[in-house]
Write a protein that holds these residues in place. Sequence first.
Motif, PDB file in Angstrom:
ATOM      1  N   VAL A 287      53.742  90.551  26.195  1.00  0.00           N
ATOM      2  CA  VAL A 287      55.023  89.889  26.464  1.00  0.00           C
ATOM      3  C   VAL A 287      55.771  90.603  27.586  1.00  0.00           C
ATOM      4  N   ALA A 288      55.646  91.921  27.651  1.00  0.00           N
ATOM      5  CA  ALA A 288      56.352  92.697  28.668  1.00  0.00           C
ATOM      6  C   ALA A 288      55.938  92.303  30.085  1.00  0.00           C
ATOM      7  N   LYS A 289      54.717  91.809  30.259  1.00  0.00           N
ATOM      8  CA  LYS A 289      54.216  91.436  31.587  1.00  0.00           C
ATOM      9  C   LYS A 289      55.085  90.374  32.256  1.00  0.00           C
ATOM     10  N   ALA A 290      55.838  89.625  31.468  1.00  0.00           N
ATOM     11  CA  ALA A 290      56.630  88.532  32.026  1.00  0.00           C
ATOM     12  C   ALA A 290      57.893  89.023  32.732  1.00  0.00           C
ATOM     13  N   PHE A 291      58.326  90.238  32.432  1.00  0.00           N
ATOM     14  CA  PHE A 291      59.597  90.738  32.980  1.00  0.00           C
ATOM     15  C   PHE A 291      59.288  91.627  34.185  1.00  0.00           C
TER      16      PHE A 291
END
Length: 424
Positions: A287-291
Amino acid sequence: MIGANQIIEKKKEFLLPSSHRNHFYANPPQIVKGSMQFLYDDQGKEYLDFFAGVSVMNCGHCNPEILEKTIQQMQTLQHTTIIYLTEEMVQLAEKLASVLPGDLRRSFFCCTGSEANEGAMLLARLYTGKNEFIALENGLHGRTYLTMSATGIPMWRADPDLSPKVHFAKTVWDSNTDLEQAAKASIESIKEIIQARGANHIAALIAEPIQGNGGIITPPAWYFKELKQLLEDNGILLIIDEVQTGFARTGKMFAIEHYDVVPDIMTVAKALGNGMPISAFCTTDEVAKAFTKPSASTLGGNPVSSATALAVLDYIEKYELCETAAHLGEMLKEGLIALQAKYSLIKDVRGIGLMLGAELVKEDGQPASEETDVILEKLKDRGIIVGKNGLNRNVLAFQPPLVITEANVQTLLHELDEVLAELQ
């Protein structure tokens, strides 16, 4: 010291009405000192604190072991912002990753629970490409625009023009039905929202594992597992708000661990700093990859707050505060249930660990809001501070520092017994 009356007058003169009207008690004391589980007023009176600044001071007021690390850092380096390299923030991120549930391991640091929840909701939108949310009635998630929009308690929804992108599902508690039925109705309500809005529009559902300000609303053991599966089936993320429930309060490091569920995003604040302002939203590598776009919090993760938070996590581990909260929480809950059997005013006792609530209802079925205020006032006069919450402000809230003792629990139960007897 200017005294309680002068403080009230200055609040009226210099603060917004929203601030100066908010204090407990008809005759509030001026608190001037704290020491572990005790507070002291300007007259030198000692109070046993059973509210911990709303689940903030889990390790106790002015804890000397933690303060030593805080002061040492303040004397060395206070602030540079995250543009520059400092060690404390990354050490905290690494330590936090070691205690977070499941595969949650990446953190973004800020200062308040509102900021953390706002960031979590932004992250959910970035990852999913969707822009709507589901929240639960009775929930409280903050005072920023989006977090206030996701707050389901009317008194905390100050903005008259909140976001229509948040849809409210039934909570897991209804005073007119039992817990199991209410929880099932909550799941059905969420299903109806997903069907009505379309899963392709909903980024995430945000929920507290135990609704603190909503009245210590505590879902049954199966609830979050069923909820998580429902969300996964529809490509919707689960955001768990541990701002009030985190860091050993419920007998585990995080309350969601009681439900054997790992959220996609989790927020923390309050007790992480034990009085110093720090918060974070935490997620998985995926999920962190999106930010990826630049973002920063000027004061988030500053060296002083990070050093303090590291000391907090070490203290919780060193003194086994999870085990303490579980043991003393069971003792306190048993005592409250015994008082419930003795006094009809107590309709329900609920919560986990040292996050417990006693809902007060009159014989005619109406919320005992006035009686709740009387009990708080009488306990205060006897040297004990407890909280209140719930939509009708009729739930006694017991959320003490986790450094209390068995004797402290017995004192609270004894004094509450005598106060209830006076009311009866």
